[in-house]
Design a protein around this motif. Sequence first.
Motif, mmCIF file in Angstrom:
data_model
loop_
_atom_site.group_PDB
_atom_site.id
_atom_site.type_symbol
_atom_site.label_atom_id
_atom_site.label_comp_id
_atom_site.label_asym_id
_atom_site.label_seq_id
_atom_site.Cartn_x
_atom_site.Cartn_y
_atom_site.Cartn_z
ATOM 1 N N GLY A 35 0.731 -1.178 0.587
ATOM 2 C CA GLY A 35 0.302 0.029 0.439
ATOM 3 C C GLY A 35 0.978 1.615 -0.214
ATOM 4 N N ASN A 36 0.245 2.487 0.793
ATOM 5 C CA ASN A 36 1.139 3.620 0.435
ATOM 6 C C ASN A 36 1.834 4.031 1.374
ATOM 7 O OD1 ASN A 36 0.928 6.392 0.022
ATOM 8 N ND2 ASN A 36 -0.937 6.798 -0.293
ATOM 9 N N THR A 68 -10.972 -5.720 0.415
ATOM 10 C CA THR A 68 -10.684 -4.883 -0.992
ATOM 11 C C THR A 68 -12.280 -4.097 -1.266
ATOM 12 O OG1 THR A 68 -9.098 -6.485 -2.106
ATOM 13 C CG2 THR A 68 -10.392 -4.942 -3.815
ATOM 14 N N GLU A 72 -12.725 -0.511 -1.300
ATOM 15 C CA GLU A 72 -12.926 -0.090 -2.518
ATOM 16 C C GLU A 72 -14.975 1.246 -3.178
ATOM 17 O OE1 GLU A 72 -10.763 -1.841 -6.082
ATOM 18 O OE2 GLU A 72 -9.241 -0.867 -5.127
ATOM 19 N N LYS A 73 -15.564 -0.429 -2.740
ATOM 20 C CA LYS A 73 -16.779 -0.200 -2.831
ATOM 21 C C LYS A 73 -17.503 0.416 -2.095
ATOM 22 C CE LYS A 73 -17.608 -4.125 -6.168
ATOM 23 N NZ LYS A 73 -17.829 -5.137 -6.113
ATOM 24 N N LEU A 77 -12.411 4.514 -1.815
ATOM 25 C CA LEU A 77 -10.780 4.601 -1.937
ATOM 26 C C LEU A 77 -10.049 3.433 -2.579
ATOM 27 C CD1 LEU A 77 -10.398 4.973 2.009
ATOM 28 C CD2 LEU A 77 -10.070 7.052 0.575
ATOM 29 N N LYS A 78 -8.679 3.384 -2.930
ATOM 30 C CA LYS A 78 -8.284 2.800 -3.701
ATOM 31 C C LYS A 78 -7.199 1.841 -2.882
ATOM 32 C CE LYS A 78 -7.227 5.199 -8.210
ATOM 33 N NZ LYS A 78 -6.900 6.243 -7.562
ATOM 34 N N ARG A 79 -6.951 0.177 -3.350
ATOM 35 C CA ARG A 79 -5.778 -0.174 -2.320
ATOM 36 C C ARG A 79 -5.153 0.314 -1.571
ATOM 37 N NH1 ARG A 79 -6.467 -6.184 -0.772
ATOM 38 N NH2 ARG A 79 -4.128 -6.320 -1.370
ATOM 39 N N GLU A 80 -4.573 1.021 -3.762
ATOM 40 C CA GLU A 80 -3.325 1.204 -2.837
ATOM 41 C C GLU A 80 -2.904 2.804 -1.811
ATOM 42 O OE1 GLU A 80 -4.862 -0.687 -6.083
ATOM 43 O OE2 GLU A 80 -4.412 1.222 -6.900
ATOM 44 N N ASP A 81 -4.256 3.429 -1.911
ATOM 45 C CA ASP A 81 -4.433 4.165 -1.314
ATOM 46 C C ASP A 81 -4.253 3.934 0.474
ATOM 47 O OD1 ASP A 81 -5.589 6.156 -2.984
ATOM 48 O OD2 ASP A 81 -7.567 6.144 -2.349
#
Length: 200
Positions: A35-36, A68, A72-73, A77-81
């Motif tokens: 992740g971030n 996830t 995301e839903k 957010l995104k998983r990468e955030d």
Amino acid sequence: MSLKKDLLTQLFEENKNCQKCKLSTTRNKFVFGTGNPDAKIMFIGEGPGKEEDLQGLPFVGRAGELLTAIIEKGMLLKREDVFIANIVKCRPTLDMAGTRDRPPDREEVESCSWMLLKQIEVINPEVIITLGNPSTKFLLKTDEGITKIRGKFANFNGIPVMPTYHPSYILRNGGANSPLKKDVWEDIKQVLKLLNMPIP
Ligand code: URA
């Protein structure tokens, strides 16, 4: 590259071949976390499962699909955030033969959890969400069960911690139609509110 990213890369490189506990003898891949490095939100599970052990990434199996979806839903957010990690970095199985998963034992947590603590120190998130009993009990040093303790902010070294149910627990208790999903959403909404983020 950011300093945080450099520090995490160094931590990964120095430990990816770790042999401090017996889980190293059966692992396929060391699952550091992903992740971030500047994430505001950090999710903490217990340990890699079968799919995670094969891919070297946390929460990529069935429980991961649910996590996830929450990110995301639900949170938009995104998983990468966010940053996603576990207490132990190698897969614990019941018979050490790669069949059924189990929570990490005391010795495994003792030899590995320093790495999670270091990850938290480096990332310094604004909120931690612990998923299920092992990570909640470990971080909050409590014996209280997740059903009792979830949904109430606690504190780890000055960082607010929101304990909630583990996605695997939801899958075992009704799956897509589980009433527990509503509880998790209530817990997540509190996190979004704390961070002044929009609540979808
Ligand atoms: N369960 C966890 O606690 N962590 C993972 O990475 C996958 C499943």
